[in-house]
Design an enzyme around this catalytic site. Structure first.
Site, PDB file in Angstrom:
ATOM      1  N   ARG A   1     -18.025  -2.927  17.644  1.00  0.00           N
ATOM      2  CA  ARG A   1     -17.254  -4.169  17.442  1.00  0.00           C
ATOM      3  C   ARG A   1     -15.927  -4.155  18.198  1.00  0.00           C
ATOM      4  O   ARG A   1     -15.103  -3.258  18.009  1.00  0.00           O
ATOM      5  CB  ARG A   1     -16.978  -4.401  15.948  1.00  0.00           C
ATOM      6  CG  ARG A   1     -16.228  -5.720  15.711  1.00  0.00           C
ATOM      7  CD  ARG A   1     -16.064  -6.049  14.255  1.00  0.00           C
ATOM      8  NE  ARG A   1     -17.335  -6.041  13.578  1.00  0.00           N
ATOM      9  CZ  ARG A   1     -17.538  -5.517  12.363  1.00  0.00           C
ATOM     10  NH1 ARG A   1     -16.543  -4.984  11.709  1.00  0.00           N
ATOM     11  NH2 ARG A   1     -18.731  -5.546  11.814  1.00  0.00           N
TER      12      ARG A   1
ATOM     13  N   CYS B   1       0.400   4.847   6.929  1.00  0.00           N
ATOM     14  CA  CYS B   1      -0.235   4.719   8.248  1.00  0.00           C
ATOM     15  C   CYS B   1       0.756   4.015   9.214  1.00  0.00           C
ATOM     16  O   CYS B   1       1.147   2.868   8.953  1.00  0.00           O
ATOM     17  CB  CYS B   1      -1.530   3.920   8.138  1.00  0.00           C
ATOM     18  SG  CYS B   1      -2.574   4.480   6.778  1.00  0.00           S
TER      19      CYS B   1
ATOM     20  N   CYS C   1     -19.394   1.569   8.283  1.00  0.00           N
ATOM     21  CA  CYS C   1     -18.675   0.930   9.379  1.00  0.00           C
ATOM     22  C   CYS C   1     -17.447   1.807   9.608  1.00  0.00           C
ATOM     23  O   CYS C   1     -16.548   1.843   8.758  1.00  0.00           O
ATOM     24  CB  CYS C   1     -18.287  -0.488   8.946  1.00  0.00           C
ATOM     25  SG  CYS C   1     -17.205  -1.325  10.125  1.00  0.00           S
TER      26      CYS C   1
ATOM     27  N   CYS D   1     -16.343  -9.639   5.563  1.00  0.00           N
ATOM     28  CA  CYS D   1     -15.704  -8.346   5.295  1.00  0.00           C
ATOM     29  C   CYS D   1     -14.429  -8.577   4.499  1.00  0.00           C
ATOM     30  O   CYS D   1     -13.618  -9.435   4.857  1.00  0.00           O
ATOM     31  CB  CYS D   1     -15.332  -7.647   6.599  1.00  0.00           C
ATOM     32  SG  CYS D   1     -16.678  -7.533   7.777  1.00  0.00           S
TER      33      CYS D   1
ATOM     34  N   CYS E   1       0.416   0.337  10.312  1.00  0.00           N
ATOM     35  CA  CYS E   1      -0.038  -0.713   9.394  1.00  0.00           C
ATOM     36  C   CYS E   1       1.084  -1.536   8.763  1.00  0.00           C
ATOM     37  O   CYS E   1       1.968  -0.999   8.084  1.00  0.00           O
ATOM     38  CB  CYS E   1      -0.902  -0.095   8.297  1.00  0.00           C
ATOM     39  SG  CYS E   1      -1.599  -1.371   7.220  1.00  0.00           S
TER      40      CYS E   1
ATOM     41  N   CYS F   1       0.846  -1.207   0.000  1.00  0.00           N
ATOM     42  CA  CYS F   1       0.000   0.000   0.000  1.00  0.00           C
ATOM     43  C   CYS F   1       0.880   1.255   0.000  1.00  0.00           C
ATOM     44  O   CYS F   1       1.829   1.350   0.778  1.00  0.00           O
ATOM     45  CB  CYS F   1      -0.923  -0.019   1.222  1.00  0.00           C
ATOM     46  SG  CYS F   1      -2.019   1.411   1.262  1.00  0.00           S
TER      47      CYS F   1
ATOM     48  N   CYS G   1     -19.258  -6.618   3.489  1.00  0.00           N
ATOM     49  CA  CYS G   1     -18.621  -5.342   3.839  1.00  0.00           C
ATOM     50  C   CYS G   1     -17.297  -5.310   3.090  1.00  0.00           C
ATOM     51  O   CYS G   1     -16.636  -6.345   2.991  1.00  0.00           O
ATOM     52  CB  CYS G   1     -18.378  -5.277   5.340  1.00  0.00           C
ATOM     53  SG  CYS G   1     -17.500  -3.770   5.863  1.00  0.00           S
TER      54      CYS G   1
HETATM   55  N1  SAM Z   1      -6.653   0.443   3.060  1.00  0.00           N
HETATM   56  C1  SAM Z   1      -7.940   0.557   3.597  1.00  0.00           C
HETATM   57  C2  SAM Z   1      -8.057   1.675   4.587  1.00  0.00           C
HETATM   58  O1  SAM Z   1      -7.068   2.119   5.142  1.00  0.00           O
HETATM   59  O2  SAM Z   1      -9.179   2.091   4.823  1.00  0.00           O
HETATM   60  C3  SAM Z   1      -8.486  -0.717   4.222  1.00  0.00           C
HETATM   61  C4  SAM Z   1      -7.653  -1.581   5.084  1.00  0.00           C
HETATM   62  S1  SAM Z   1      -7.003  -0.898   6.568  1.00  0.00           S
HETATM   63  C5  SAM Z   1      -5.935  -2.191   7.057  1.00  0.00           C
HETATM   64  C6  SAM Z   1      -8.384  -0.949   7.708  1.00  0.00           C
HETATM   65  C7  SAM Z   1      -8.166  -0.552   9.144  1.00  0.00           C
HETATM   66  O3  SAM Z   1      -7.448  -1.559   9.836  1.00  0.00           O
HETATM   67  C8  SAM Z   1      -7.377   0.699   9.455  1.00  0.00           C
HETATM   68  O4  SAM Z   1      -8.112   1.871   9.274  1.00  0.00           O
HETATM   69  C9  SAM Z   1      -7.053   0.501  10.928  1.00  0.00           C
HETATM   70  O5  SAM Z   1      -8.083   1.017  11.740  1.00  0.00           O
HETATM   71  C10 SAM Z   1      -7.011  -1.025  11.063  1.00  0.00           C
HETATM   72  N2  SAM Z   1      -5.623  -1.478  11.330  1.00  0.00           N
HETATM   73  C11 SAM Z   1      -4.621  -1.572  10.446  1.00  0.00           C
HETATM   74  N3  SAM Z   1      -3.490  -1.981  11.055  1.00  0.00           N
HETATM   75  C12 SAM Z   1      -3.794  -2.150  12.360  1.00  0.00           C
HETATM   76  C13 SAM Z   1      -3.032  -2.549  13.504  1.00  0.00           C
HETATM   77  N4  SAM Z   1      -1.741  -2.824  13.426  1.00  0.00           N
HETATM   78  N5  SAM Z   1      -3.681  -2.623  14.684  1.00  0.00           N
HETATM   79  C14 SAM Z   1      -5.000  -2.325  14.775  1.00  0.00           C
HETATM   80  N6  SAM Z   1      -5.750  -1.938  13.738  1.00  0.00           N
HETATM   81  C15 SAM Z   1      -5.157  -1.844  12.541  1.00  0.00           C
HETATM   82 FE1  SF4 Z   2      -2.816   1.205   3.385  1.00  0.00          FE
HETATM   83 FE2  SF4 Z   2      -2.731   0.041   5.745  1.00  0.00          FE
HETATM   84 FE3  SF4 Z   2      -3.123   2.637   5.603  1.00  0.00          FE
HETATM   85 FE4  SF4 Z   2      -5.094   0.930   4.787  1.00  0.00          FE
HETATM   86  S1  SF4 Z   2      -4.306   1.189   6.866  1.00  0.00           S
HETATM   87  S2  SF4 Z   2      -4.347   2.786   3.761  1.00  0.00           S
HETATM   88  S3  SF4 Z   2      -3.798  -0.710   3.980  1.00  0.00           S
HETATM   89  S4  SF4 Z   2      -1.271   1.548   4.960  1.00  0.00           S
END
Ligand code: SAM
Ligand code: SF4
Ligand code: DTB
Length: 347
Positions: free
Chosen positions: A262, A59, A190, A99, A62, A55, A130
């Site tokens: 949730r 973030c 959501c 989902c 992530c 990606c 979802c």
């Molecule tokens: N890329 C898309 C986005 O950012 O909306 C969808 C996938 S992203 C992984 C969805 C959510 O997963 C993030 O907004 C975050 O809240 C959660 N998430 C990701 N990494 C995480 C982590 N290490 N611990 C807890 N929640 C996490």
């Molecule tokens: Fe990309 Fe992870 Fe951020 Fe979703 S949460 S936008 S998958 S870096």
């Protein structure tokens, strides 16, 4: 079920809730929970990463960001057969919603077409769907709605001021714009976030106010506890007190009485007792299945045992004819679909 706003929440009012004696807060949350939801019933959603890793966003939490050196391999979008097999397994274990998450900043039109095919395949199993695909452009939410998608997951994650310290590749307003598109298209939303990123209590309260003051507020609110992943900037740090996590669940329940709150990421390292406190505080939905996106989650059987020990059961749903997978019921009749009932009876 409507989640129309009937009260605006100030940050100060939310902080007053956070400051309540723990037992008073839980009592209040449980009271509101019982007025609005079936008692001891938990909604079960299973999660699948349909497009993993690579990606372009940064973030800090992530493991799928290409900016960090984690163990996550970049994969292509999964094909329909693979997704259907995972959804069937989830359904057979009792999941009622499926989902699908993609590590995209924003899908192309072609990627939306591909996801539509997956949504339609999963819907044909009689499950709710979802997806979480990143930011949507004009018209994409409508296309997903037309295809039969039920929910779109798009988290605000934290307060606007703290967001800048966690993500630099997009703004808070970008997220809100997508949420507006999702709601205008008639999809259920959501929207949740992560607790334990290093934010203050005031920032948590500000984040909750962002969710609770949306009109309507989200139908589903996932509260994730940060899962620390090696290689990400948040791999180490001080963990948040677990009771502060429970308080956040309670505050979400009180401020959004009708939403499904949730208890999301973080359950693998959470004690059964803490999870029970989260249910007491008004959590009535979980991610159910051995895997979240790239990290682990309790095994199906572990959750079945926990539910038995706590006398919890899977939420039973009444399906209208429109939703009923068997499509055998007379038109305009509201009834309980046998297949849905059987699914709910699995646990
Ligand atoms: N890329 C898309 C986005 O950012 O909306 C969808 C996938 S992203 C992984 C969805 C959510 O997963 C993030 O907004 C975050 O809240 C959660 N998430 C990701 N990494 C995480 C982590 N290490 N611990 C807890 N929640 C996490
Ligand atoms: Fe990309 Fe992870 Fe951020 Fe979703 S949460 S936008 S998958 S870096
Ligand atoms: C949400 O709020 N939590 C889920 C789902 N929406 C997509 C994702 C949790 C991801 C946890 C880290 C991982 O497994 O990669």
């Amino acid at each position: 079920m409507t989640t129309a706003l009937n009260k605006k929440w100030s940050i100060e009012e939310i902080l007053v809730l956070y400051d309540l004696p723990f037992m008073d807060l839980l009592w209040k949350a449980q009271h509101i929970h019982r007025e609005n939801h079936e008692v001891n019933a938990i909604q079960l959603s299973s999660l699948l990463s349909i497009k993993t890793g690579g990606c372009p966003e940064d973030c800090s939490y992530c493991p799928q960001s290409s900016k960090y050196n984690t163990n996550v391999e970049t994969e292509r979008l999964l094909d329909v057969e693979t997704v259907l097999a995972a959804a069937k397994a989830a359904r057979n274990n009792g999941a009622q919603r499926f989902c699908m998450g993609a590590a995209w900043r924003s899908p192309t039109e072609k990627q939306v077409d591909q996801v539509i095919e997956l949504v339609q395949a999963v819907k044909s199993l009689g499950m709710e769907t979802c997806v979480t695909l990143g930011m949507l452009k004009d018209g994409q939410a409508e296309r997903l709605k037309e295809a039969g998608l039920d929910y779109y997951n798009h988290n605000l994650d934290t307060s606007e001021d703290f967001y800048k310290e966690i993500i630099s590749t997009r703004t808070y307003q970008d997220r809100i714009d997508t949420l507006d598109r999702v709601q205008q298209a008639g999809l259920k939303s959501c929207v949740g976030g992560i607790v334990g990123l290093g934010e203050s209590r005031e920032q948590r309260a500000t984040f909750i106010s962002q969710l609770a003051n949306r009109n309507p507020y989200p139908e589903s609110v996932p509260i994730n506890q940060l899962v620390r992943v090696e290689g990400t900037p948040l791999a180490s740090g001080e963990d948040l007190d677990e009771f502060e996590f429970v308080r956040t669940i309670a505050v979400a329940r009180i401020t959004m009485p009708k939403t499904a709150v949730r208890l999301s990421a973080g359950r693998s390292t959470m004690s059964d007792a803490t999870q029970a406190l989260c249910f007491m505080a008004g959590a009535n939905s979980i991610f159910y299945g051995d895997q979240l996106l790239t990290t682990g989650n309790p095994q199906f059987v572990a959750d079945q045992q926990l539910f038995a020990r706590l006398n919890l059961h899977a939420e039973k749903r009444s399906y209208t004819v429109e939703d009923c997978p068997s499509k055998k019921l007379a038109e305009n009749t509201v009834n309980t679909c046998g297949r849905a009932r059987a699914m709910a009876e699995v646990l």
